[in-house]
Design a protein around this motif. Structure first.
Motif, PDB file in Angstrom:
ATOM      1  N   LEU A 276      43.048  75.390 118.415  1.00  0.00           N
ATOM      2  CA  LEU A 276      42.070  74.334 118.698  1.00  0.00           C
ATOM      3  C   LEU A 276      40.873  74.906 119.455  1.00  0.00           C
ATOM      4  CD1 LEU A 276      44.560  71.510 119.762  1.00  0.00           C
ATOM      5  CD2 LEU A 276      43.739  72.102 117.466  1.00  0.00           C
ATOM      6  N   LYS A 277      40.008  75.587 118.749  1.00  0.00           N
ATOM      7  CA  LYS A 277      38.890  76.282 119.381  1.00  0.00           C
ATOM      8  C   LYS A 277      37.783  75.338 119.851  1.00  0.00           C
ATOM      9  CE  LYS A 277      40.986  80.112 118.522  1.00  0.00           C
ATOM     10  NZ  LYS A 277      41.715  80.792 119.618  1.00  0.00           N
ATOM     11  N   SER A 278      37.798  74.088 119.368  1.00  0.00           N
ATOM     12  CA  SER A 278      36.756  73.133 119.756  1.00  0.00           C
ATOM     13  C   SER A 278      37.261  72.069 120.717  1.00  0.00           C
ATOM     14  CB  SER A 278      36.187  72.445 118.502  1.00  0.00           C
ATOM     15  OG  SER A 278      35.616  73.375 117.608  1.00  0.00           O
ATOM     16  N   ILE A 279      38.511  72.182 121.144  1.00  0.00           N
ATOM     17  CA  ILE A 279      39.109  71.120 121.958  1.00  0.00           C
ATOM     18  C   ILE A 279      38.381  70.979 123.291  1.00  0.00           C
ATOM     19  CG2 ILE A 279      40.846  72.533 123.136  1.00  0.00           C
ATOM     20  CD1 ILE A 279      41.504  69.091 121.560  1.00  0.00           C
ATOM     21  N   SER A 294      57.567  81.271 130.836  1.00  0.00           N
ATOM     22  CA  SER A 294      57.276  81.428 129.409  1.00  0.00           C
ATOM     23  C   SER A 294      56.195  80.469 128.915  1.00  0.00           C
ATOM     24  CB  SER A 294      58.554  81.223 128.589  1.00  0.00           C
ATOM     25  OG  SER A 294      59.031  79.900 128.733  1.00  0.00           O
ATOM     26  N   SER A 295      55.769  79.550 129.771  1.00  0.00           N
ATOM     27  CA  SER A 295      54.750  78.578 129.379  1.00  0.00           C
ATOM     28  C   SER A 295      53.336  79.047 129.702  1.00  0.00           C
ATOM     29  CB  SER A 295      55.004  77.242 130.098  1.00  0.00           C
ATOM     30  OG  SER A 295      56.301  76.773 129.861  1.00  0.00           O
ATOM     31  N   LYS A 296      53.201  80.277 130.188  1.00  0.00           N
ATOM     32  CA  LYS A 296      51.904  80.739 130.677  1.00  0.00           C
ATOM     33  C   LYS A 296      50.838  80.821 129.593  1.00  0.00           C
ATOM     34  CE  LYS A 296      53.207  85.615 130.198  1.00  0.00           C
ATOM     35  NZ  LYS A 296      53.386  86.905 130.906  1.00  0.00           N
ATOM     36  N   ASP A 297      51.256  80.929 128.327  1.00  0.00           N
ATOM     37  CA  ASP A 297      50.282  81.054 127.242  1.00  0.00           C
ATOM     38  C   ASP A 297      49.970  79.726 126.551  1.00  0.00           C
ATOM     39  OD1 ASP A 297      50.073  83.795 127.618  1.00  0.00           O
ATOM     40  OD2 ASP A 297      51.730  84.229 126.238  1.00  0.00           O
ATOM     41  N   THR A 298      50.458  78.631 127.100  1.00  0.00           N
ATOM     42  CA  THR A 298      50.280  77.332 126.445  1.00  0.00           C
ATOM     43  C   THR A 298      48.814  77.003 126.215  1.00  0.00           C
ATOM     44  OG1 THR A 298      52.317  76.500 127.446  1.00  0.00           O
ATOM     45  CG2 THR A 298      50.775  74.865 126.596  1.00  0.00           C
ATOM     46  N   PHE A 299      47.966  77.315 127.192  1.00  0.00           N
ATOM     47  CA  PHE A 299      46.543  76.982 127.076  1.00  0.00           C
ATOM     48  C   PHE A 299      45.669  78.231 126.956  1.00  0.00           C
ATOM     49  CE2 PHE A 299      48.640  73.619 129.494  1.00  0.00           C
ATOM     50  CZ  PHE A 299      48.314  72.517 128.720  1.00  0.00           C
ATOM     51  N   LYS A 300      46.281  79.336 126.637  1.00  0.00           N
ATOM     52  CA  LYS A 300      45.543  80.591 126.539  1.00  0.00           C
ATOM     53  C   LYS A 300      44.533  80.550 125.395  1.00  0.00           C
ATOM     54  CE  LYS A 300      46.253  85.598 126.281  1.00  0.00           C
ATOM     55  NZ  LYS A 300      47.265  86.683 126.173  1.00  0.00           N
ATOM     56  N   GLY A 301      43.322  80.998 125.679  1.00  0.00           N
ATOM     57  CA  GLY A 301      42.288  81.084 124.662  1.00  0.00           C
ATOM     58  C   GLY A 301      41.484  79.824 124.444  1.00  0.00           C
ATOM     59  N   LEU A 302      41.780  78.772 125.184  1.00  0.00           N
ATOM     60  CA  LEU A 302      41.048  77.514 125.011  1.00  0.00           C
ATOM     61  C   LEU A 302      39.796  77.531 125.889  1.00  0.00           C
ATOM     62  CD1 LEU A 302      43.931  74.890 124.870  1.00  0.00           C
ATOM     63  CD2 LEU A 302      42.847  76.162 123.015  1.00  0.00           C
ATOM     64  N   HIS A 303      38.815  78.326 125.485  1.00  0.00           N
ATOM     65  CA  HIS A 303      37.607  78.510 126.287  1.00  0.00           C
ATOM     66  C   HIS A 303      36.780  77.234 126.380  1.00  0.00           C
ATOM     67  CE1 HIS A 303      38.557  82.744 126.340  1.00  0.00           C
ATOM     68  NE2 HIS A 303      38.574  82.774 125.004  1.00  0.00           N
ATOM     69  N   SER A 304      36.939  76.337 125.411  1.00  0.00           N
ATOM     70  CA  SER A 304      36.175  75.087 125.445  1.00  0.00           C
ATOM     71  C   SER A 304      36.611  74.184 126.590  1.00  0.00           C
ATOM     72  CB  SER A 304      36.331  74.337 124.118  1.00  0.00           C
ATOM     73  OG  SER A 304      37.699  74.108 123.830  1.00  0.00           O
ATOM     74  N   LEU A 305      37.796  74.452 127.163  1.00  0.00           N
ATOM     75  CA  LEU A 305      38.271  73.678 128.307  1.00  0.00           C
ATOM     76  C   LEU A 305      37.849  74.275 129.638  1.00  0.00           C
ATOM     77  CD1 LEU A 305      41.956  72.879 127.273  1.00  0.00           C
ATOM     78  CD2 LEU A 305      40.058  71.281 127.341  1.00  0.00           C
ATOM     79  N   CYS A 306      37.421  75.536 129.623  1.00  0.00           N
ATOM     80  CA  CYS A 306      37.181  76.261 130.874  1.00  0.00           C
ATOM     81  C   CYS A 306      36.067  75.657 131.709  1.00  0.00           C
ATOM     82  CB  CYS A 306      36.868  77.725 130.574  1.00  0.00           C
ATOM     83  SG  CYS A 306      38.277  78.626 129.875  1.00  0.00           S
ATOM     84  N   GLY A 307      35.061  75.108 131.064  1.00  0.00           N
ATOM     85  CA  GLY A 307      33.933  74.563 131.808  1.00  0.00           C
ATOM     86  C   GLY A 307      34.169  73.167 132.335  1.00  0.00           C
TER      87      GLY A 307
END
Length: 322
Positions: A276-279, A294-307
């Motif tokens: 979900l690159k646009s989430i 083991s849940s540490k990667d659940t939101f990994k890579g979701l840069h659209s949420l970072c801001g």
């Protein structure tokens, strides 16, 4: 002849339309955009309104009584051939026949809002044959059984809202796998009784908004959303989901809003959101989520949420275990 668009509001004092005597009151122009009518009764014939029917674009019918009608009158609006919007509120019908909206060839919007009567309505499968321009339908009432191909003649239908007692997503009047409603971009099925979403229930390639709130959904089969490539908003709050497959969302890449709040989720599969690159918003509040190392990667890579620090919505029922 008036040069402006008339909006007519009809106050129906009885909903037992078959037995009424046929007396109607004159309509008064309230202002340049409204005509108010105090209708004492209706018949099976034409609805007589003392105004220029050629300029009447919007008609709102309000039933004040909650008594159930035996049948919706046939062709009662046939003389309003330029009508574009028909809104029927607080009415309960035992049957809506083939000729109920006969003659409304320019109708683009239809709203039928039933009252709280427990009786169910039977709808004729050919109801919309004479309304080819309909692009917005909202029906909130208990329907006996949705005709399988009720909406298949509406090639311009883009927004559909059905609320009542629907249990299966392949039984909303759009044919097998909903393929004859392929132009839909908004489907609102909140407050129904859907329990399971099968893998091929939703063949809707242009759908942008799907609302399945308040249904009691317990299971979503893998592949259920694979043909929703243009989906941007998915609401599934207030259901009974305990778990979801880790690959369930992999083909809805442009999703922007996901609401899974008020379910019974215990854990989230690793990388379930990785596609979900646009989430921009994920609602997970009021679940019972359990997180560990083991849940540490659940939101990994979701840069659209970072801001947006409020991009993911939690609540106190989220647990963390080291």
């Amino acid at each position: 002849m008036a040069a402006y668009i008339h909006i007519i509001i009809l106050q129906l004092y009885m909903c037992n339309l078959i037995s009424l005597s046929g007396q109607t009151a004159d309509c008064d122009i309230a202002d340049k955009n409204r005509i108010l009518c105090n209708i004492e009764s209706l018949t099976n014939g034409n609805l007589t309104i003392n105004t220029d029917v050629e300029t009447t674009k919007t008609l709102e019918v309000v039933c004040k009584s909650k008594e159930i009608a035996k049948i919706f009158p046939s062709a009662i609006f046939i003389h309003l051939q330029n009508l574009e919007h028909l809104i029927i509120k607080n009415c309960s019908f035992f049957q809506i026949g083939q000729s109920a909206v006969k003659g409304l060839k320019n109708l683009t919007l239809l709203v039928i809002q039933g009252n709280s009567n427990k009786n169910r309505t039977h709808i004729n499968e050919n109801l919309f044959e004479s309304t080819p321009k309909l692009n917005y339908i909202r029906m909130t009432m208990k329907i006996d059984q949705m005709p399988r191909r009720l909406l298949c003649s509406l090639h311009h239908l883009t927004i559909l809202t059905l609320r009542g007692n629907f249990q299966y997503l392949d039984a909303i009047g759009c044919g097998e796998n909903n393929t004859c409603c392929s132009e839909l971009n908004g489907l609102h099925l909140q407050k129904n009784k859907v329990k399971k979403i099968e893998g091929k229930d939703l063949e809707l390639p242009y759908l942008q908004m799907l609302n399945l709130n308040f249904n009691g959904i317990t299971e979503i089969k893998l592949g259920a959303f694979d043909n929703l490539r243009n989906l941007t908003t998915l609401f599934m709050n207030n259901n009974k989901l305990v778990e979801i497959n880790g690959n369930l969302l992999e083909n809805i890449w442009i999703l922007e809003i996901l609401d899974l709040s008020v379910n019974k989720l215990i854990y989230l599969p690793d990388k379930i959101f990785s596609h979900l690159k646009s989430i921009g918003k994920i609602f997970l509040n009021h679940n019972h989520l359990f997180f560990n190392q083991s849940s540490k990667d659940t939101f990994k890579g979701l840069h659209s949420l970072c801001g947006d620090p409020k991009g993911v919505h939690w609540n106190i029922s989220m647990y963390h275990n080291k």
